[in-house]
Motif scaffolding. Structure first.
Motif, PDB file in Angstrom:
ATOM      1  N   ALA A  61     -18.884   0.063  38.238  1.00 49.57           N
ATOM      2  CA  ALA A  61     -19.876   0.800  38.013  1.00 49.57           C
ATOM      3  C   ALA A  61     -21.138   0.224  38.754  1.00 49.57           C
ATOM      4  O   ALA A  61     -22.054   0.871  39.426  1.00 49.57           O
ATOM      5  N   LYS A  62     -21.532  -0.978  38.548  1.00 46.59           N
ATOM      6  CA  LYS A  62     -22.551  -1.928  39.443  1.00 46.59           C
ATOM      7  C   LYS A  62     -22.294  -1.465  41.023  1.00 46.59           C
ATOM      8  O   LYS A  62     -23.247  -1.514  41.640  1.00 46.59           O
ATOM      9  N   ARG A  63     -21.088  -1.625  41.383  1.00 48.03           N
ATOM     10  CA  ARG A  63     -20.742  -1.383  42.763  1.00 48.03           C
ATOM     11  C   ARG A  63     -21.097  -0.119  43.159  1.00 48.03           C
ATOM     12  O   ARG A  63     -21.780   0.115  44.360  1.00 48.03           O
ATOM     13  N   LEU A  64     -21.080   1.046  42.332  1.00 51.04           N
ATOM     14  CA  LEU A  64     -21.270   2.465  42.562  1.00 51.04           C
ATOM     15  C   LEU A  64     -22.962   2.374  42.676  1.00 51.04           C
ATOM     16  O   LEU A  64     -23.274   3.139  43.556  1.00 51.04           O
ATOM     17  N   ILE A  65     -23.585   1.784  41.740  1.00 46.39           N
ATOM     18  CA  ILE A  65     -25.045   1.890  41.667  1.00 46.39           C
ATOM     19  C   ILE A  65     -25.529   1.239  43.037  1.00 46.39           C
ATOM     20  O   ILE A  65     -26.481   1.846  43.673  1.00 46.39           O
ATOM     21  N   ARG A  66     -24.988   0.025  43.696  1.00 45.33           N
ATOM     22  CA  ARG A  66     -25.508  -0.324  44.693  1.00 45.33           C
ATOM     23  C   ARG A  66     -25.091   0.412  45.994  1.00 45.33           C
ATOM     24  O   ARG A  66     -25.988   0.649  46.810  1.00 45.33           O
ATOM     25  N   HIS A  67     -23.975   1.180  45.916  1.00 52.36           N
ATOM     26  CA  HIS A  67     -23.781   2.087  46.886  1.00 52.36           C
ATOM     27  C   HIS A  67     -24.830   3.263  46.722  1.00 52.36           C
ATOM     28  O   HIS A  67     -25.092   3.677  47.884  1.00 52.36           O
ATOM     29  N   LEU A  68     -25.167   3.927  45.806  1.00 48.67           N
ATOM     30  CA  LEU A  68     -26.266   5.051  45.653  1.00 48.67           C
ATOM     31  C   LEU A  68     -27.353   4.701  45.902  1.00 48.67           C
ATOM     32  O   LEU A  68     -28.006   5.745  46.496  1.00 48.67           O
ATOM     33  N   ALA A  69     -27.651   3.574  46.050  1.00 54.66           N
ATOM     34  CA  ALA A  69     -29.175   2.966  46.229  1.00 54.66           C
ATOM     35  C   ALA A  69     -29.055   2.630  47.722  1.00 54.66           C
ATOM     36  O   ALA A  69     -30.449   2.191  48.100  1.00 54.66           O
ATOM     37  N   SER A  70     -28.085   2.586  48.427  1.00 49.34           N
ATOM     38  CA  SER A  70     -28.075   2.028  49.879  1.00 49.34           C
ATOM     39  C   SER A  70     -28.720   3.116  50.785  1.00 49.34           C
ATOM     40  O   SER A  70     -28.507   4.256  50.541  1.00 49.34           O
ATOM     41  N   ALA A  71     -29.232   2.730  51.761  1.00 54.93           N
ATOM     42  CA  ALA A  71     -29.839   3.580  53.019  1.00 54.93           C
ATOM     43  C   ALA A  71     -28.677   4.513  53.590  1.00 54.93           C
ATOM     44  O   ALA A  71     -29.033   5.656  53.482  1.00 54.93           O
ATOM     45  N   GLY A  72     -27.542   3.777  53.425  1.00 55.28           N
ATOM     46  CA  GLY A  72     -26.363   4.724  54.035  1.00 55.28           C
ATOM     47  C   GLY A  72     -26.166   5.877  53.343  1.00 55.28           C
ATOM     48  O   GLY A  72     -25.803   7.040  53.751  1.00 55.28           O
ATOM     49  N   ALA A  73     -25.883   5.664  51.991  1.00 55.16           N
ATOM     50  CA  ALA A  73     -25.576   6.829  51.141  1.00 55.16           C
ATOM     51  C   ALA A  73     -26.748   7.723  51.023  1.00 55.16           C
ATOM     52  O   ALA A  73     -26.395   9.076  50.998  1.00 55.16           O
ATOM     53  N   GLN A  74     -27.862   7.315  50.899  1.00 54.50           N
ATOM     54  CA  GLN A  74     -29.077   7.955  50.858  1.00 54.50           C
ATOM     55  C   GLN A  74     -29.260   8.843  51.951  1.00 54.50           C
ATOM     56  O   GLN A  74     -29.696  10.093  52.114  1.00 54.50           O
ATOM     57  N   ARG A  75     -28.939   8.256  53.350  1.00 56.33           N
ATOM     58  CA  ARG A  75     -29.180   9.160  54.429  1.00 56.33           C
ATOM     59  C   ARG A  75     -28.248  10.163  54.628  1.00 56.33           C
ATOM     60  O   ARG A  75     -28.336  11.317  54.832  1.00 56.33           O
ATOM     61  N   ALA A  76     -26.682   9.733  54.166  1.00 54.67           N
ATOM     62  CA  ALA A  76     -25.781  10.656  54.191  1.00 54.67           C
ATOM     63  C   ALA A  76     -26.290  11.875  53.242  1.00 54.67           C
ATOM     64  O   ALA A  76     -26.038  13.093  53.837  1.00 54.67           O
ATOM     65  N   TRP A  77     -26.630  11.943  52.349  1.00 57.05           N
ATOM     66  CA  TRP A  77     -27.097  12.969  51.293  1.00 57.05           C
ATOM     67  C   TRP A  77     -28.118  13.864  51.773  1.00 57.05           C
ATOM     68  O   TRP A  77     -28.184  14.877  51.727  1.00 57.05           O
ATOM     69  N   ASN A  78     -29.042  13.027  52.363  1.00 56.51           N
ATOM     70  CA  ASN A  78     -30.314  13.531  52.893  1.00 56.51           C
ATOM     71  C   ASN A  78     -29.842  14.411  53.971  1.00 56.51           C
ATOM     72  O   ASN A  78     -30.479  15.613  54.265  1.00 56.51           O
ATOM     73  N   ALA A  79     -29.083  14.068  55.004  1.00 55.97           N
ATOM     74  CA  ALA A  79     -28.605  14.990  56.049  1.00 55.97           C
ATOM     75  C   ALA A  79     -27.865  16.466  55.761  1.00 55.97           C
ATOM     76  O   ALA A  79     -27.750  17.041  56.601  1.00 55.97           O
ATOM     77  N   SER A  80     -27.367  16.489  54.555  1.00 52.85           N
ATOM     78  CA  SER A  80     -26.736  17.537  54.260  1.00 52.85           C
ATOM     79  C   SER A  80     -27.522  18.508  53.838  1.00 52.85           C
ATOM     80  O   SER A  80     -27.196  19.800  53.836  1.00 52.85           O
TER      81      SER A  80
END
Length: 440
Positions: free
Chosen positions: A328-347
């Motif tokens: 779960a902590k790894r998922l939190i770090r992923h969701l807070a990362s610029a890469g994941a946020q950028r991918a969601w934003n681009a959609s």
């Protein structure tokens, strides 16, 4: 599109025995007790096959938004870390989470729209602090707000702008000004099932922000300004004048019975059934606004008596951690990362407010999306979180109900506001200390 199914997660280090899945517990609770043995056998079989999810995630995205989220965010996480995500999307996520918490089987990670609701769970010690897992400087102060205990319990994955009014392409400024003074020209839908009334709260909140400014708004949102204040009552009265509450009964009936996602459908009629919609940025993805190439302008230009400049009501889908497992902590770090946020934003399913997640100037995408993305990151603007979402859940829900009653019976306004003051004074409520950037 279903989630990518990668190889089973590697065996974890010895620790507490795995808890039963939330869906199993909910099933055992609802069906007859004679099915419990069969349900338990199913869980054992799933574990033997190595198919039990390593991390559970509850959010409110369904349909097209869920597909975007799975493809842009979940599947890359599963491929990279070989951790499977059991995602549940529900439009009634608050009720689902409440039932799971009561049953003792909450998800590992949840995404909720209300900091007020999350603050209550934090007070009940249901949430794990996040300051060691995320970088607060990646998000503005109104997004990752520390509570009274000094801990940060949430951060935004998706954001939206609410201080905007949509109109069809080709409707000029003069036409928009005239339309704003004609109640029939507003596309209004208050129906949202168990959460009906929230479009009305958005109206009241934004009117108060534009007329009285961020300081007054922030005092009200944290419970320090009475509902019976002249500023709040004025906001209610302004809304009634704009959309026709208590005047044209057919207009009011249409607003009260129309689902909010269908409110803009008449904009495609010939002649148009309505012209303007006060709604958050997410509504632009609706087919009706796509068909008329919808554009927006700041709501302050159309709200009577607006004096605030550069003030925007915003909302967000906020990530919180309930079980601090390694996965779960790894998922939190992923969701807070610029890469994941950028991918969601681009959609174009929403916007990210991560400092490093916005598209570069000249990047592909629609002009309205780039413009609103820039608004959310404008350091000179004041961003105020949706006030009702920041309020304690009981006050939030009563506010939504009050907007419905007020639209149908505006003469009841003083009684409604007095009741909201009484409820807000209830001992033991948890209020979020800050909702606006840099506003005490």
């Amino acid at each position: 599109m279903s989630a990518h199914r990668s190889a089973p997660a590697p065996a974890a280090a010895p620790g507490p025995p795995p808890r039963p899945t939330r869906r199993l517990v909910r099933t055992v609770t609802v069906v007859a007790s004679c099915l419990a043995v069969l349900a338990a056998a199913v869980v054992v079989g799933v574990r033997v096959l190595g198919q039990e999810p390593a991390v559970t995630l509850l959010a409110n995205w369904t349909g097209h938004d869920e597909q975007n989220f799975r493809k842009a965010v979940i599947e890359p996480f599963e491929r990279k870390y070989h951790i499977r995500v059991d995602y549940q999307g529900s439009s009634a996520e608050s009720q689902v989470l409440g039932a799971d918490v009561e049953a003792g089987t909450p998800p590992d990670v949840v995404v909720l729209t209300g900091p007020g609701e999350l603050a209550q769970y934090a007070r009940q010690e249901q949430l794990a602090p996040l300051e060691d897992l995320i970088t607060r400087d990646d998000f503005g102060p109104s997004w990752a707000t520390p509570l009274a205990d000094g801990h940060v319990y949430w951060f935004p994955l998706k954001a939206d702008v609410k201080s905007i009014v949509w109109y069809p392409d080709g409707v000029g400024p003069q036409q928009r000004r005239k339309a704003a003074h004609r109640p029939a020209e507003w596309c209004v839908g208050m129906n949202s099932g168990a959460t009906s009334g929230w479009p009305g709260t958005d109206w009241i909140e934004d009117i108060l922000l534009q007329q009285s400014g961020p300081r007054v708004y922030a005092r009200w949102a944290r419970g320090d300004l009475p509902w019976q204040s002249k500023q709040v009552e004025r906001a209610f009265d302004t809304w009634r004048g704009l959309v026709g509450g208590g005047g044209d009964r057919d207009l009011v009936r249409r607003a009260l019975t129309t689902p909010y996602l269908e409110a803009s459908e008449p904009v495609t009629d010939s002649p148009r059934g309505c012209t303007l919609e006060h709604q958050a940025s997410f509504i632009r993805t609706q087919e009706s606004w796509r068909r008329v190439h919808g554009d927006y302008e700041p709501s302050g230009r159309l709200i009577p008596g607006a004096t605030a400049t550069g003030a925007w009501e915003v909302s967000g889908d906020l990530v919180a951690l309930l079980h601090s497992t390694p996965q779960a902590k790894r998922l939190i770090r992923h969701l807070a990362s610029a890469g994941a946020q950028r991918a969601w934003n681009a959609s174009e399913s929403g916007f990210s407010v991560h400092a490093d997640a916005q598209p570069a100037p000249g990047a592909a995408g629609s002009a309205w999306h780039r413009s609103l993305a820039a608004t959310l990151l404008d350091e000179e603007a004041v961003h105020c979180f949706d006030a009702s979402d920041a309020m304690p859940p009981s006050v939030r829900d009563a506010f939504a109900e009050a907007t419905i009653e007020f639209l149908a019976h505006p003469a009841h306004v003083k009684t409604l506001l007095r009741s909201l003051d009484t409820l807000s004074d209830t001992p033991g409520l948890t209020w979020v200390p800050s909702v606006c950037d840099g506003t005490p």
